[in-house]
Enzyme design. Structure first.
Site, PDB file in Angstrom:
ATOM      1  N   GLY A 260      -3.743   9.183   1.618  1.00  0.00           N
ATOM      2  CA  GLY A 260      -3.703   8.810   3.127  1.00  0.00           C
ATOM      3  C   GLY A 260      -5.075   8.712   3.902  1.00  0.00           C
ATOM      4  O   GLY A 260      -5.361   9.654   4.386  1.00  0.00           O
TER       5      GLY A 260
ATOM      6  N   THR B 239       0.781  -1.193   0.037  1.00  0.00           N
ATOM      7  CA  THR B 239      -0.026  -0.125   0.086  1.00  0.00           C
ATOM      8  C   THR B 239       0.888   1.303   0.014  1.00  0.00           C
ATOM      9  O   THR B 239       1.690   1.124   0.681  1.00  0.00           O
ATOM     10  CB  THR B 239      -0.977   0.003   1.174  1.00  0.00           C
ATOM     11  OG1 THR B 239      -1.470   1.508   1.215  1.00  0.00           O
ATOM     12  CG2 THR B 239      -0.360  -0.181   2.449  1.00  0.00           C
ATOM     13  N   ILE B 240       0.438   2.310  -0.690  1.00  0.00           N
ATOM     14  CA  ILE B 240       1.245   3.488  -0.636  1.00  0.00           C
ATOM     15  C   ILE B 240       1.139   4.159   0.604  1.00  0.00           C
ATOM     16  O   ILE B 240       1.931   4.890   1.028  1.00  0.00           O
ATOM     17  CB  ILE B 240       0.795   4.286  -1.885  1.00  0.00           C
ATOM     18  CG1 ILE B 240      -0.662   4.881  -1.772  1.00  0.00           C
ATOM     19  CG2 ILE B 240       1.053   3.861  -3.268  1.00  0.00           C
ATOM     20  CD1 ILE B 240      -1.021   6.166  -2.515  1.00  0.00           C
ATOM     21  N   ASP B 241      -0.213   3.901   1.349  1.00  0.00           N
ATOM     22  CA  ASP B 241      -0.395   4.438   2.737  1.00  0.00           C
ATOM     23  C   ASP B 241       0.639   4.119   3.627  1.00  0.00           C
ATOM     24  O   ASP B 241       0.664   4.761   4.828  1.00  0.00           O
ATOM     25  CB  ASP B 241      -1.878   4.072   3.059  1.00  0.00           C
ATOM     26  CG  ASP B 241      -2.827   4.901   2.220  1.00  0.00           C
ATOM     27  OD1 ASP B 241      -2.254   5.526   1.063  1.00  0.00           O
ATOM     28  OD2 ASP B 241      -4.116   4.660   2.575  1.00  0.00           O
TER      29      ASP B 241
ATOM     30  N   ARG C 242      -4.349  28.091  -3.639  1.00  0.00           N
ATOM     31  CA  ARG C 242      -4.590  27.357  -4.706  1.00  0.00           C
ATOM     32  C   ARG C 242      -4.414  25.907  -4.415  1.00  0.00           C
ATOM     33  O   ARG C 242      -3.652  25.648  -3.299  1.00  0.00           O
ATOM     34  CB  ARG C 242      -3.386  27.632  -5.829  1.00  0.00           C
ATOM     35  CG  ARG C 242      -3.620  29.108  -6.516  1.00  0.00           C
ATOM     36  CD  ARG C 242      -4.967  29.245  -7.062  1.00  0.00           C
ATOM     37  NE  ARG C 242      -4.881  30.620  -7.913  1.00  0.00           N
ATOM     38  CZ  ARG C 242      -4.825  30.691  -9.229  1.00  0.00           C
ATOM     39  NH1 ARG C 242      -4.240  29.718 -10.093  1.00  0.00           N
ATOM     40  NH2 ARG C 242      -4.618  31.803  -9.603  1.00  0.00           N
TER      41      ARG C 242
HETATM   42  O1  F6P Z   1      -5.557   2.510   0.245  1.00  0.00           O
HETATM   43  C1  F6P Z   1      -4.866   3.305  -0.628  1.00  0.00           C
HETATM   44  C2  F6P Z   1      -5.323   4.506  -1.254  1.00  0.00           C
HETATM   45  O2  F6P Z   1      -4.259   4.793  -1.992  1.00  0.00           O
HETATM   46  C3  F6P Z   1      -5.948   5.389  -0.108  1.00  0.00           C
HETATM   47  O3  F6P Z   1      -5.159   6.455   0.235  1.00  0.00           O
HETATM   48  C4  F6P Z   1      -6.988   5.969  -1.003  1.00  0.00           C
HETATM   49  O4  F6P Z   1      -8.045   6.663  -0.235  1.00  0.00           O
HETATM   50  C5  F6P Z   1      -7.565   4.918  -1.803  1.00  0.00           C
HETATM   51  O5  F6P Z   1      -6.469   4.052  -2.035  1.00  0.00           O
HETATM   52  C6  F6P Z   1      -8.036   5.196  -3.260  1.00  0.00           C
HETATM   53  O6  F6P Z   1      -8.604   4.100  -3.668  1.00  0.00           O
HETATM   54  P1  F6P Z   1      -9.147   4.210  -5.172  1.00  0.00           P
HETATM   55  O7  F6P Z   1      -8.455   4.524  -6.160  1.00  0.00           O
HETATM   56  O8  F6P Z   1      -9.855   2.717  -5.378  1.00  0.00           O
HETATM   57  O9  F6P Z   1     -10.430   5.412  -5.167  1.00  0.00           O
END
Ligand code: F6P
Length: 344
Positions: A171, A126-128, A267
Site C-alpha cells: 500500500g 493493482t493490489i493497492d 516482532r
Molecule cells: O503498486 C503496487 C505495489 O504492490 C505497491 O504497493 C508496492 O510499493 C509496489 O507495488 C512494489 O513493487 P515492486 O515489486 O516492483 O517493488
C-alpha cells in the site's frame, strides 16, 4: 481486428485471467487476432510479442502473475519511444492496444492516446486498489485474503507469548489492504498512508490492552504509512527503476519503538510479495474475467481512450483522462467508525 495486449507495472493476481478473457472472446466471438506484447512497453517498442490463441490461454484461470511479463518504464523514457510505438502499430497493422495496468501504466496509455492518437483501452489492475473511476481493482481481494490468513495465524503465536506482532502489508499511497486485512483479521491498530500516526497513541492502546491480561496485539501497517514528522525513526529507502522509494521496512521501526516504549516484546512480519503472488481468489478471477471481456468489447465499440471499470457491481467504461493523475485514497469511514470500534 488485430488487437495488442500488454501488462504493465507490478504484477498482480488476475492478469492472466484478463488475458484469457480477451483472447477467448476476441478470437471466438469477434474473429480477432490477439498479439501479446512481452515485458510491457518494451515489447511494443522492440516488437517482441506472441500470438495468443485459445489453446495458448488454456489453464490460465487459476494462475497468478502474467505470462507476458511486466515491468515499469514507458516509451516516454526514450527519445524515439513514441516513433517506435507508432512503427510497431503500422508494421503489425494493429487496430488497438489493451493496456492492463495500474496508475502508472494507465497514465502512459492516456498520454499516448492524447498525444499521438493511439487507440488504447485501459484495464485497472493493482493490489493497492487505488485507481480512480472503479469501485475496485482485481488483485486487491487476493492480497487482502493472503494478509488476513497471515494475521489469523499470527494471533495464536502472539497470544501464546504475550507479544505484539507488527504486520506490514503493501500500500504505497493508500491503506486499502491494511484496513481491509486489519478489519478482517481483528487488528489492534491499523496504520495507513492517508493519516500520519502518533506512535505514543499506538503504544498507549497496546499498554491499555495488555494491562487487562495476556493478549496478542496485531498492529497492521501499510508500507507507505508514516509517523507524524520527527516523532520516530523511519527507514531509508533505495530507489526503484522509476526513482521512487522502494518501500518496505516501516514495520521494523514501529516494532522497535513499541518495544522500547512499552517493554512488551514486539516482532515483525513483512508479508511483501507473498500477497501479490500465487492464485487469485474466486472474486478476482471473476472480476478480471469480466474486465477482459469488457475490454475486448470496448475495442470493438471503438471506446478508445477509456478504461473498463466496475461500479455498483456493473461493468462500465470511464475516460482515462478522468482517471489518471489521481489516487483513490481510503474511505476513511472504514477506519474511523468501523475498524476503530474494535481497536485496543
Ligand atoms: O503498486 C503496487 C505495489 O504492490 C505497491 O504497493 C508496492 O510499493 C509496489 O507495488 C512494489 O513493487 P515492486 O515489486 O516492483 O517493488
Amino acid at each position: 481486428m488485430r488487437i495488442g495486449v500488454l501488462t504493465g507495472g507490478g504484477d498482480c493476481p488476475g492478469l492472466n485471467e484478463v488475458i484469457r478473457a480477451i483472447v477467448r472472446k476476441g478470437v471466438t466471438n469477434h474473429g480477432d487476432e490477439v498479439l501479446g506484447f512481452i515485458d510491457s512497453w518494451d515489447g511494443v517498442m522492440e516488437r517482441r510479442f506472441i500470438r495468443l490463441d485459445v489453446a495458448g490461454v488454456r489453464g490460465l484461470l487459476p494462475r497468478g502473475g502474467t505470462i507476458l511479463g511486466t515491468r515499469r518504464g514507458s516509451p516516454f523514457d526514450h527519445a524515439d519511444g513514441l516513433d517506435r510505438v507508432r512503427d510497431c502499430f503500422d508494421a503489425e497493422r494493429l487496430d488497438g492496444l489493451i493496456v492492463v495496468g495500474g496508475n502508472g501504466s494507465l497514465t502512459v496509455a492516456s498520454m499516448l492516446h492524447d498525444q499521438i492518437g493511439l487507440p488504447v483501452i485501459g484495464v485497472p489492475k493493482t493490489i493497492d486498489n487505488d485507481v480512480v473511476g472503479t469501485d475496485t481493482t482485481f488483485g486487491f481481494n487476493t492480497a487482502v485474503q493472503v494478509a488476513t490468513d497471515a494475521i489469523d495465524r499470527l494471533h495464536t503465536t502472539a497470544e501464546s507469548h504475550n507479544r505484539v506482532v507488527v504486520v506490514e502489508v503493501m500500500g504505497r499511497d493508500t491503506g486499502w489492504i491494511a484496513t481491509h486485512a486489519g478489519l478482517a483479521g481483528g487488528a489492534t491498530v491499523i496504520l495507513v498512508p492517508e493519516e500520519p500516526f502518533v506512535i505514543a497513541d499506538v503504544c498507549a492502546t497496546i499498554e491499555r490492552r495488555h494491562s487487562r491480561g495476556r493478549y496478542a496485539s496485531l498492529v497492521v501497517v501499510a508500507e507507505g504509512a508514516r509517523p507524524v514528522a520527527g516523532t520516530m525513526d523511519v527507514p531509508e529507502y533505495s530507489k526503484d527503476e522509476l526513482g521512487r522509494p522502494r518501500l518496505g521496512g516501516i514495520c521494523v521501526n514501529v516494532a522497535a519503538e513499541i518495544e522500547r516504549r512499552t517493554g512488551i516484546e514486539a516482532r515483525v512480519v513483512q508479508i511483501g510479495h507473498v500477497q501479490r503472488g500465487g492464485t487469485p481468489t474466486a472474486f478476482d478471477r471473476v472480476l478480471s474475467t469480466r474486465f477482459g471481456l469488457e475490454a475486448i468489447d470496448a475495442a470493438h465499440d471503438g471506446s478508445w481512450g477509456h478504461m473498463v471499470a466496475v461500479r455498483g457491481g456493473a461493468m462500465t467504461r470511464v475516460a482515462l483522462s478522468e482517471v489518471v493523475g489521481r489516487t483513490r485514497t481510503l474511505d476513511m469511514s472504514l477506519l474511523h467508525g468501523v475498524a476503530d470500534v474494535f481497536f485496543g
